[in-house]
Scaffold this motif. Structure first.
Motif, short mmCIF file in Angstrom:
data_model
loop_
_atom_site.label_atom_id
_atom_site.label_comp_id
_atom_site.label_asym_id
_atom_site.label_seq_id
_atom_site.Cartn_x
_atom_site.Cartn_y
_atom_site.Cartn_z
N THR A 1 0.82 -1.24 -0.20
CA THR A 1 0.14 0.14 -0.01
C THR A 1 0.76 1.36 0.34
OG1 THR A 1 0.03 0.14 2.41
CG2 THR A 1 -1.77 -1.12 1.41
N TRP A 2 0.30 2.34 -0.30
CA TRP A 2 0.91 3.72 -0.13
C TRP A 2 1.60 4.03 1.28
CZ3 TRP A 2 2.87 5.93 -4.34
CH2 TRP A 2 2.26 5.98 -5.40
N GLY A 3 0.93 3.34 2.35
CA GLY A 3 1.18 3.70 3.54
C GLY A 3 2.57 2.92 3.85
N SER A 4 2.65 1.77 3.41
CA SER A 4 3.80 0.81 3.50
C SER A 4 5.13 1.47 2.74
CB SER A 4 3.47 -0.65 3.32
OG SER A 4 3.29 -0.79 1.92
N VAL A 5 4.77 2.01 1.45
CA VAL A 5 5.76 2.48 0.78
C VAL A 5 6.32 3.70 1.30
CG1 VAL A 5 6.11 3.50 -1.77
CG2 VAL A 5 4.78 1.45 -1.53
N THR A 6 5.43 4.60 1.59
CA THR A 6 5.97 5.98 2.35
C THR A 6 6.68 5.49 3.56
OG1 THR A 6 3.89 7.04 1.28
CG2 THR A 6 5.30 8.15 2.83
N GLY A 7 6.36 4.69 4.26
CA GLY A 7 6.93 4.50 5.65
C GLY A 7 8.33 3.59 5.43
N THR A 8 8.48 2.79 4.29
CA THR A 8 9.67 2.31 3.82
C THR A 8 10.48 3.35 3.44
OG1 THR A 8 8.64 0.26 3.14
CG2 THR A 8 10.76 0.87 2.21
N VAL A 9 10.27 4.21 2.63
CA VAL A 9 11.06 5.51 2.32
C VAL A 9 11.43 6.36 3.53
CG1 VAL A 9 11.11 7.68 1.01
CG2 VAL A 9 10.05 5.70 -0.16
N LEU A 10 10.62 6.61 4.30
CA LEU A 10 11.03 7.39 5.61
C LEU A 10 11.87 6.77 6.49
CD1 LEU A 10 7.62 9.05 6.40
CD2 LEU A 10 9.56 10.15 5.79
N ALA A 11 11.57 5.10 6.70
CA ALA A 11 12.47 4.54 7.31
C ALA A 11 14.03 4.41 6.93
CB ALA A 11 12.04 3.10 7.83
N VAL A 12 14.02 4.47 5.69
CA VAL A 12 15.35 4.14 5.05
C VAL A 12 16.17 5.57 5.10
CG1 VAL A 12 16.56 3.71 2.74
CG2 VAL A 12 14.67 2.35 3.50
N ALA A 13 15.20 6.56 4.71
CA ALA A 13 15.85 8.00 4.76
C ALA A 13 16.28 8.51 6.30
CB ALA A 13 14.80 9.01 4.41
N GLY A 14 15.62 8.05 7.11
CA GLY A 14 15.97 8.22 8.65
C GLY A 14 17.35 7.59 9.11
N LEU A 15 17.22 6.22 8.68
CA LEU A 15 18.60 5.29 8.68
C LEU A 15 19.90 6.28 8.01
CD1 LEU A 15 20.38 2.89 9.19
CD2 LEU A 15 19.43 2.08 7.15
N PHE A 16 19.57 6.54 6.76
CA PHE A 16 20.87 7.36 6.20
C PHE A 16 21.12 8.79 6.97
CE2 PHE A 16 20.14 4.21 3.01
CZ PHE A 16 21.31 3.87 2.52
N PHE A 17 19.99 9.43 7.19
CA PHE A 17 20.31 10.47 7.88
C PHE A 17 20.97 10.67 8.99
CE2 PHE A 17 19.19 14.96 6.90
CZ PHE A 17 19.32 15.73 8.25
N SER A 18 20.64 9.52 10.07
CA SER A 18 21.55 9.18 10.97
C SER A 18 22.96 8.87 11.16
CB SER A 18 20.58 8.09 11.97
OG SER A 18 19.25 8.65 12.58
N GLU A 19 23.04 8.15 9.85
CA GLU A 19 24.44 7.16 9.67
C GLU A 19 25.29 8.40 8.89
OE1 GLU A 19 25.74 4.78 10.51
OE2 GLU A 19 24.48 3.01 10.76
N TYR A 20 24.87 9.12 7.88
CA TYR A 20 25.73 9.83 6.83
C TYR A 20 25.69 11.31 6.93
CZ TYR A 20 25.97 4.89 5.44
OH TYR A 20 26.41 3.67 5.37
N SER A 21 24.61 11.88 7.50
CA SER A 21 24.56 13.27 7.44
C SER A 21 25.48 14.03 8.22
CB SER A 21 23.02 13.75 7.90
OG SER A 21 22.90 15.19 7.62
#
Length: 299
Positions: A271-291
């Motif tokens: 669903t759109w909810g799971s797709v959006t959630g996936t994008v946010l979770a991955v973005a949060g991971l990369f932001f915490s790790e590499y920003s």
């Protein structure tokens, strides 16, 4: 140094990919086994595998070091899994999924208190945490509403805190200089030891005849050899190389892996909810790790 850190990130990613798929094996086994039976079998099997892989003894372990192994076994092997399983009997799996993902936040706080080597926490870690948690919440509550259950939710919070304690203890153990397989095996030993009293509380039955079913046998092998023996070694290796905070943020990926595997293997709708959630979770991971330079922590 770059190759070593890359190996650490790959080890953490491999661990999370396997841990994110264990729900399938657990679901299959729950038809004939209680949760505590699955836990006991998988960690005994994991311990046996690590003993075969590296039968050497650890020498020169001091009292304080031994106490660290005892506490790591109690937190990461026994308490975490028991608390998570008990929480699932009181509250929805979606609640537990979101709450457990708070573990990196607890790890960050504890690292500031007990691990000077982890460095300063920067703003990007906390921003990444908020973004990732929004994604995890979207995935977990996709199509359902959150229902608070104080008992179950509190147990899940405690489980997340206990896992953070395990991450800090693992970081401490990595400084002892012993091979990761030996330290993981010693942690398993104490975890299994602490699990024994719980077996009597939850009406443990051996039930080895159930493993005559090939599906049951393959799934317990996956949990014991893959999710336990291999994954705890790779996770501890990642903590040794990257630090407790950087490794812990990979926990944000567990719900993402679960969504992907559910869609591919169980043919559950995306669903759109799971797709959006996936994008946010991955973005949060990369932001915490590499920003930013030295994000999350510095070695």
């Amino acid at each position: 140094m770059g190759n070593k850190r890359l190996a650490g990130h790959l080890a953490a990613l491999l661990t999370i990919i396997i841990w994110g798929t264990t729900f399938i094996s657990t679901k299959v086994l729950l038809t004939d086994f209680k949760p505590v039976e699955i836990l006991f079998f998988r960690f005994v099997m994991g311990f046996a595998a690590l003993l075969l892989a590296c039968p050497h003894r650890m020498k020169g372990v001091g009292r304080r070091q031994e106490l660290t192994f005892v506490l790591a076994g109690l937190c990461g092997i026994c308490l975490y899994y028991l608390l998570e399983n008990i929480a699932l009997t009181y509250t929805m799996a979606s609640n537990v999924g979101v709450i457990i993902s708070v573990a990196p936040f607890f790890t960050a706080l504890l690292s500031r208190l007990f691990l000077k080597s982890e460095g300063k926490l920067r703003a990007n870690f906390f921003i990444g945490f908020v973004v990732a948690m929004a994604g995890v919440a979207l995935i977990s509550f996709n199509g359902s509403r959150m229902e608070l259950n104080p008992m179950g939710d509190l147990l899940a919070v405690f489980a997340a805190f206990v896992w953070a304690c395990y991450s800090i203890l693992t970081r401490k153990i990595s400084s002892f200089g012993y091979p990761v397989i030996l330290t993981t095996r010693r942690t398993f030993f104490y975890g299994i030891l602490f699990m024994v009293p719980a077996l009597f509380l939850f009406d443990f039955e051996i039930g080895l005849e159930h493993f005559a079913d090939v599906a049951h046998l393959l799934n317990i092998l996956y949990l014991g050899l893959g999710a336990s023996a291999l994954c705890f070694v790779t996770w501890n290796l990642a903590v040794k190389v990257l630090g407790a905070v950087k490794t812990s943020v990979y926990i944000y990926m567990v719900p993402v892996i679960t969504v992907v595997i559910s869609a591919l293997v169980l043919k559950e709708p995306v669903t759109w909810g799971s797709v959006t959630g996936t994008v946010l979770a991955v973005a949060g991971l990369f932001f915490s790790e590499y920003s930013g330079k030295g994000s999350g922590n510095s070695e």
